[in-house]
Design an enzyme around this catalytic site. Sequence first.
Site, mmCIF file in Angstrom:
data_model
loop_
_atom_site.group_PDB
_atom_site.id
_atom_site.type_symbol
_atom_site.label_atom_id
_atom_site.label_comp_id
_atom_site.label_asym_id
_atom_site.label_seq_id
_atom_site.Cartn_x
_atom_site.Cartn_y
_atom_site.Cartn_z
ATOM 1 C CE1 TYR A 46 25.616 60.541 -0.732
ATOM 2 C CE2 TYR A 46 24.064 60.260 1.080
ATOM 3 C CZ TYR A 46 25.097 59.775 0.291
ATOM 4 O OH TYR A 46 25.596 58.524 0.529
ATOM 5 N NE ARG A 76 29.254 55.441 2.647
ATOM 6 C CZ ARG A 76 27.968 55.110 2.473
ATOM 7 N NH1 ARG A 76 27.488 54.894 1.269
ATOM 8 N NH2 ARG A 76 27.158 55.021 3.504
ATOM 9 C CG HIS A 84 30.357 57.936 -6.305
ATOM 10 N ND1 HIS A 84 29.354 57.067 -5.967
ATOM 11 C CD2 HIS A 84 31.236 57.236 -7.058
ATOM 12 C CE1 HIS A 84 29.620 55.879 -6.482
ATOM 13 N NE2 HIS A 84 30.754 55.946 -7.155
HETATM 14 C C1 DQA Z 1 26.886 57.849 -3.522
HETATM 15 C C2 DQA Z 1 27.921 57.237 -2.584
HETATM 16 C C3 DQA Z 1 27.530 55.823 -2.199
HETATM 17 O O1 DQA Z 1 28.490 55.288 -1.290
HETATM 18 C C4 DQA Z 1 26.176 55.819 -1.524
HETATM 19 O O2 DQA Z 1 25.790 54.497 -1.228
HETATM 20 C C5 DQA Z 1 25.136 56.522 -2.315
HETATM 21 C C6 DQA Z 1 25.494 57.796 -2.946
HETATM 22 C C7 DQA Z 1 27.217 59.330 -3.837
HETATM 23 O O3 DQA Z 1 26.681 59.849 -4.795
HETATM 24 O O4 DQA Z 1 27.979 59.950 -3.097
HETATM 25 O O5 DQA Z 1 23.988 56.105 -2.379
HETATM 26 O O6 DQA Z 1 26.894 57.143 -4.746
#
Ligand code: DQA
Length: 144
Positions: A22, A111, A100
């Site tokens: 992130y 995911r 995302h």
């Molecule tokens: C997310 C990806 C999701 O899998 C994860 O649970 C998040 C962040 C992203 O911004 O990459 O909380 O949404």
Amino acid sequence: MKLAIVNGANLNMLSYRETEHYGSLTYDDLINKIKDNLPDIFTYVDFFQSNIEGEIINYLHKITREDYDALIINPGAYAHYSYAIYDALLIFKGYKIEVHLSDIYQRDDFRKKLVTAPACNEIISGQGVNSYLLALASLVDIYS
Ligand code: DQA
């Protein structure tokens, strides 16, 4: 144009979370980057973040009733299992882009399943903060 930008579960914890996925920006940094790059066509922009599914649903109802034109949403993990947010997204008729930060296709198997994205017009993943900026650019293409 009225635009809503929604961030779901755990996105307020950016910079404390796995920075390899992130990045090191805080949630406030993310919002400021978006604000700094807001195209002129967005005359009104509202930001919302919640870790509570029902609050996100209520917020989606609110922007529906208030006739917002467009939505950028990062549901966080709700993206992978919230049929209730999917249903709320279906009710909102403006243009919807799911974003995302991380590349959800290159991570855990769970995911790869996206439950909310099929209710959206577009999905942008794996570009960090640029996922949001690309979504803004896409909205400009559509609405200008
Ligand atoms: C997310 C990806 C999701 O899998 C994860 O649970 C998040 C962040 C992203 O911004 O990459 O909380 O949404």
